[in-house]
Structure formats: structure tokens, C-alpha cells
Write a protein that holds these residues in place. Structure first.
Motif, PDB file in Angstrom:
ATOM      1  N   ALA A   7       4.175  17.843   5.866  1.00 50.26           N
ATOM      2  CA  ALA A   7       3.927  16.316   5.251  1.00 50.26           C
ATOM      3  C   ALA A   7       2.485  16.084   4.554  1.00 50.26           C
ATOM      4  N   TYR A  10       3.170  18.039   0.761  1.00 50.29           N
ATOM      5  CA  TYR A  10       4.022  17.260   0.647  1.00 50.29           C
ATOM      6  C   TYR A  10       3.066  15.735   0.047  1.00 50.29           C
TER       7      TYR A  10
ATOM      8  N   LEU B  95      -0.549   6.607  -4.947  1.00 50.35           N
ATOM      9  CA  LEU B  95       0.526   6.408  -4.151  1.00 50.35           C
ATOM     10  C   LEU B  95       1.844   5.567  -4.198  1.00 50.35           C
ATOM     11  N   LYS B  98       6.074   3.860  -0.730  1.00 49.60           N
ATOM     12  CA  LYS B  98       7.468   4.748  -0.223  1.00 49.60           C
ATOM     13  C   LYS B  98       6.624   5.953  -0.108  1.00 49.60           C
ATOM     14  N   GLN B  99       6.037   6.669  -1.206  1.00 52.86           N
ATOM     15  CA  GLN B  99       5.234   8.024  -0.872  1.00 52.86           C
ATOM     16  C   GLN B  99       4.415   7.974   0.105  1.00 52.86           C
ATOM     17  N   LYS B 102       6.621   7.857   3.671  1.00 50.10           N
ATOM     18  CA  LYS B 102       7.333   9.172   3.922  1.00 50.10           C
ATOM     19  C   LYS B 102       5.863   9.950   4.431  1.00 50.10           C
ATOM     20  N   PHE B 103       4.581  10.615   3.483  1.00 51.79           N
ATOM     21  CA  PHE B 103       4.013  10.768   4.727  1.00 51.79           C
ATOM     22  C   PHE B 103       3.376  10.323   6.011  1.00 51.79           C
TER      23      PHE B 103
END
Lengths: 260, 327
Positions: A7, A10, B95, B98-99, B102-103
Motif C-alpha cells: 500500500a 503504491y 490522486l 480510485k487511487q 485503493k491505498f
């Protein structure tokens, strides 16, 4: 565990990819460093300096690059949130700090390696292959410098998490201060005595000196310095992990974290 | 086990020489599946309380259990099972939605597959498919707030803290948010909601707690709170010429009254029995009146009274005093 670590890796990737300037900076600054200082070294050789000047400078540039990349990777992961006023999301989510540090460190290692190979390519093109002295000791030296950068990133993070915005500037300043104190471009014997004493507190001092010793042929002295550097870097990592934990506790107590 | 159990919670900021109590001996219980409204003016301590319960602020004293776990000792465990949504959403501007999601999903250990599935579900529920790949900074405020709600639900939490989730939203998005909250509560999720919009509280919450200057000054079911505060109903009318109104106190069933520039408000628990004698008395005293209305007390009225006094008003305290002074 791997997902949690991923995470943070990313996040670093997507944030850097979206900020072109930041991404370019990671790779362009080392090139600027290598070109300007490398050419300066060449000039010194013409003026009568030893041929060893160039590898010394190259080791310095690459070390400083690893130090800066690691410091920024660790601190920026949370600084991005601070700048965007969303740091409280980071801390109200079930995030383990060690996963954050590992994820950001993997990013630092990979981007540091990419920058390293770019620099090697530039050295080969401009100065020729004879100046590239890479062996396991030199690589280990860079690794120790990177560990120092990670610890330094944790220290900077501790400061802005507990004290606030004003301390973020250390992310950029500290690698510069370390460049002077740790003798990135010169042996620390050239420093004033008081600064020499301080320089022994930092792992990069030993690592850079160790790499120089190896290049100059003093393998055993170099090995000892690299080992001391590694042990000091581990001590730094342990100490600043503790500091970071305490700083977050303090930030939660004073309301600093909830403010951002 | 109640999802929120707070006992004597206190938070003091500032220095020893100059302490500022943000939360003062707060006791609060929120039951499972409930949308509990936390009301109060700006700076009352609502957000501080949410910050403490969500683990980003440590209390100075007192104890609190969230989902049966201690907020200090089991903070990590709690954060795994809660979601937090703040009004005026803020995330990393460069960002995409979605990013961002996701994180936060990965950071809590969700796999890639689980994350994709959950984002799809949230897309359906909240409706942000059209701007899922847009930079957060390029989204409208309504879109940003939807992302914030989605983030608070990404880990499918059991308890959700909603700190003014509809602030700055247009009517459509605010209404959609309220529908989502109702839906979540019907699924058994517990929600602690702060808002300045009282219609939202009246629509969503059964129980409320009012906080003022760090203290919970009144709590309970909305209707009980109104009754408890003797604010059940008002009879209002306008008189053309000012005349003494002390006789109002003598009418059986009138609790208190207020007079302000010709407008008289009579507070009573039983308007049906009070209205006729009231009109009779007015006629007998030849007091001409117009615009007689019977109104149930609004939550806003209750809050204004409570906040003004920072205490639960009793029958003949402040209301009667004001009436006598003005009349």
C-alpha cells in the motif's frame, strides 16, 4: 503483511507519477550532480590533482543521492498528506508504522537504484568506464547510506508530526547538512574538530570513508568502517523508530495530528 | 455490548497555566444499529470527541470503549473496524478517487480482488463511477464528499463516524447521503453523526446528545428531549397594543410565556386545553390579537435554549424571567 507494505509503495508510486516535477527531480538531480562535480573533478586532474579525485567525487554524489531519496521517501509519504490537509485519514486508518517505513524504503531503494544506473550510464559516457569502481563493498556502502537516509526520514517525520508544518523544511535541508558533516566530497579530517566529533555520530561518515578506503586499496580499514557504519545505522533506525512512535503519541496528545 | 461506551471522558488542551477543556466529563452510550446525532455549536467539542473515539487524539482522563475495545490499548484493532468521514473532504489532490480508495484498502490488508470488488460496490452505492479516474482536486465539492464517504466505507466498517458529512453539498447529494446513512443503519451499522442541519437529525436520528462547551448537556430520544425540556408546543399570536400579560400565568396549563415586539409565545404541554381559555381571557381583557398559531417545538428551538444556558432549563427559570422582564 505484504499487502500493507505494498500500500505504501503504491502510494509513493502513484503520487510521484502524478507529479512530474517530483518524479523528474528524483533522477535529474543526480545527473546534474554527477555532471557538474564530475567535470569539476576532471578540471582538478588537469590542474594537477590525483586521478583518484573522480571516483571520490562519484562515490560522494551517488551516496548523497541515496541519502536524499531515502529521507524524502520516508518523510514525503506523510508529508503529502500534511500538505493536503488529510493526515488525520492516515492516522485513523489501521496502518502499522513499520509497514509504512518498509513500503517507503522499498520505493527509496528501487528509485535510488534507477537513479544509480542512470548515473552509471552518464559516468560511462562522459568519463569512461575506468572510473566505475563497483564491487560488493561499494554497494554495501551505498546500502548503509540509504539506511541512514531512512532513519533521517523518520526523524524528520517525527518532528513535523509532533511539532507541525514548520519542520517539513528539514526534509530538504538535512541531506545538505549531512553532506557537509559526513564528508561526502572530502575526508572528514578537513572539518573543524568540533564538527569531526559530531560527524562520528552518523553512519554515512563511516560508510563513505569505508568506500573511499576500498577504492584506495585499504580493504581491511574499509571493511571495518563499513561494518561500523552498518551498526551505527541500525542504532539510528532503532532510535528513530522509537522517536517516531513517541512523536505520534505526542501528536495525538497535543492535537497536532487532528489539526491536519 | 454497545458500540460506543464513553465514561467521564475529558480532553484538556493548552498549557498547565492556561488549560482549555475541549471535552469535560462526557458520558455517552450509542447502541448498535443506531444513528446517533451529536449536536452543538462550533467549538462545542463534537469533532474532538470523534477524534478521540477514532484514535487520532488521546483523552486526558476518562475511559472509552469502541466496539468493546479500549480506545488507548486497542486503538489499532478499533481502527480496523471503523470508518471516518469528515465534512469538507480533503485528500491528496493529484490522486484519483480510485487511487485514494485503493491505498486505504491495501493499507488495511485488503487484497487486490477484494479492493476492486469493494470499489465496485461503493460505486453502485454512492455513485462515483463517472469521476472515479478524475483527479481529486478537479472534482466538485459534492464529488469530493462522495469520495470521502466511500473512503469511510472502504473497509466495510461496523461503526462509522460522520462529522458533518453533508456540509457544502447540494440538496441532491445531501439527500443521497442521508439515504445511504439510513441504508447503512438498516444493515446494522452504527453511526455517530454530527451536523448543523437539524432537519437531518430529525430525519435520521432517534437519539441525540447535545454538547456545549465540552459537556453533554442533554441526551435521549428527540421527542423525550423535547418533553423533558418542556418544549412540547407553543401557541403564538400577535397583539396590536401592548397590555399587561401577567394573567397568562394564571391560565391552567401555561408553563411560561415570552413577549417580544408584539409577538407573544406561550409554552404549554397541552395546547388543546389551553387555547380556548386563552382566547377567552384575551377577549375578556379586550386584547386584540391576530395570527394565532399552534406550533410543535422545533429541535432548533430546543437547541437554541439549551445552548444559550449551557444547561437543561427547568420550567420557570429562564423562560419565565424573560417573559416578566419584557412584558
Amino acid at each position: 503483511m505484504l499487502r500493507e507494505i505494498y500500500a505504501h509503495f503504491y502510494k509513493q508510486i502513484v503520487v510521484r507519477m502524478s507529479e512530474t516535477g517530483e518524479l523528474a527531480g528524483t533522477f535529474v538531480w543526480p545527473l546534474i550532480g554527477i555532471l557538474s562535480l564530475g567535470l569539476f573533478g576532471k578540471y582538478l586532474i588537469v590542474e594537477g590533482a590525483s586521478e583518484a579525485a573522480i571516483p571520490m567525487i562519484l562515490i560522494g554524489v551517488i551516496s548523497w543521492n541515496f541519502l536524499g531519496i531515502a529521507t524524502r521517501a520516508i518523510s514525503f509519504g506523510i508529508l503529502y498528506d500534511l500538505w493536503n490537509n488529510c493526515m488525520k485519514h492516515f492516522f485513523n486508518t489501521a496502518i502499522k508504522l513499520r509497514y509504512y517505513v518498509i513500503g517507503a524504503s522499498i520505493f527509496a531503494l528501487l528509485s535510488g537504484l534507477i537513479a544509480f544506473f542512470i548515473v552509471l550510464g552518464a559516468i560511462s559516457l562522459i568519463f569512461g568506464n575506468s572510473f566505475i569502481i563497483i564491487n560488493s563493498y561499494i554497494l554495501f556502502g551505498f546500502f548503509v547510506v540509504m539506511l541512514h537516509g531512512i532513519a533521517q526520514g523518520m526523524m524528520v517525520t517525527s518532528l513535523f508530526v509532533s511539532k507541525g508544518y514548520n519542520w517539513q523544511g528539514l526534509s530538504w535541508i538535512l541531506p545538505g547538512i549531512m553532506m557537509i558533516i559526513c564528508g561526502v566530497y572530502y575526508p572528514i579530517s578537513y572539518l573543524p574538530e568540533s564538527l569531526q566529533t559530531i560527524s562520528y555520530l552518523f553512519p554515512s561518515t563511516y560508510a563513505i570513508q569505508g568506500m573511499r578506503d576500498v577504492v584506495m586499496g585499504s580493504l581491511s580499514v574499509g571493511q571495518t568502517n563499513l561494518l561500523i557504519g552498518f551498526l551505527v545505522s541500525i542504532a539510528h533506525l532503532i532510535f528513530f523508530s522509537w522517536t517516531m512512535k513517541k512523536a505520534i503519541q505526542n501528536g495525538k496528545k497535543t492535537g497536532m495530528i487532528a489539526n491536519y | 455490548m454497545n458500540p460506543i461506551e464513553v465514561r467521564n471522558l475529558t480532553k484538556v488542551f493548552g498549557t498547565k497555566a492556561n488549560p482549555e477543556k475541549a471535552i469535560d466529563m462526557v458520558n455517552l452510550t450509542v447502541k448498535k444499529g443506531e444513528i446517533h446525532g451529536l449536536l452543538g455549536p462550533n467549538g462545542a467539542g463534537k469533532t474532538t470527541l470523534i477524534n478521540i473515539l477514532s484514535g487520532i487524539l488521546t483523552p486526558t482522563s476518562g475511559t472509552a470503549k469502541v466496539l468493546g475495545k479500549d480506545i488507548i490499548r486497542d486503538s489499532f484493532e478499533i481502527r480496523k473496524r471503523i470508518g471516518v468521514c469528515y465534512g469538507g473532504a480533503r485528500f491528496n489532490g493529484s490522486l484519483t478517487a480510485k487511487q485514494i480508495l485503493k491505498f486505504y484498502a491495501y493499507a488495511q490488508g485488503m487484497s487486490g480482488q477484494e479492493t476492486e470488488k469493494r470499489i465496485e460496490e461503493l460505486c453502485e452505492l454512492i455513485g462515483f463511477k463517472s469521476f472515479m479516474n478524475k483527479w481529486f482536486m478537479n472534482c466538485s465539492r459534492g464529488m469530493q464528499q462522495k469520495i470521502s464517504i466511500a473512503k469511510s466505507l472502504i473497509n466495510d466498517p461496523e461503526l462509522i463516524f460522520m462529522d458533518e458529512p453533508t456540509v457544502g453539498m447540494d440538496i441532491e447529494v445531501a439527500s443521497m447521503t442521508r439515504a445511504i446513512l439510513k441504508d447503512l443503519a438498516s444493515q446494522g451499522k452504527t453511526i455517530l453523526l454530527t451536523t448543523h442541519y437539524l432537519n437531518e437529525i430529525e430525519e435520521l436520528c432517534e437519539n441525540i446528545s447535545m454538547i456545549s462547551q465540552g459537556k453533554i448537556v442533554v441526551k435521549g430520544k428527540i421527542n423525550d428531549v423535547k418533553k423533558k425540556l418542556k418544549f412540547s408546543d407553543n401557541i403564538s399570536f400577535v397583539i396590536k397594543r401592548h397590555k399587561p400579560l401577567d394573567f397568562l400565568q394564571k391560565i391552567k396549563g401555561i408553563k411560561s410565556w415570552e413577549y417580544d415586539e408584539g409577538k407573544v409565545i406561550v409554552h404549554t404541554n397541552s395546547p388543546e386545553t389551553v387555547t380556548v381559555p386563552l382566547i377567552k381571557q384575551l377577549n375578556r381583557r379586550k386584547i386584540k390579537f391576530v395570527d394565532l398559531e399552534i406550533k410543535p417545538a422545533s429541535l432548533e428551538q430546543v437547541i437554541m435554549k439549551v445552548m444559550k444556558n449551557n444547561t437543561i432549563p427547568t420550567n420557570h427559570t429562564m423562560v419565565k424571567k424573560r417573559g416578566n422582564k419584557n412584558a
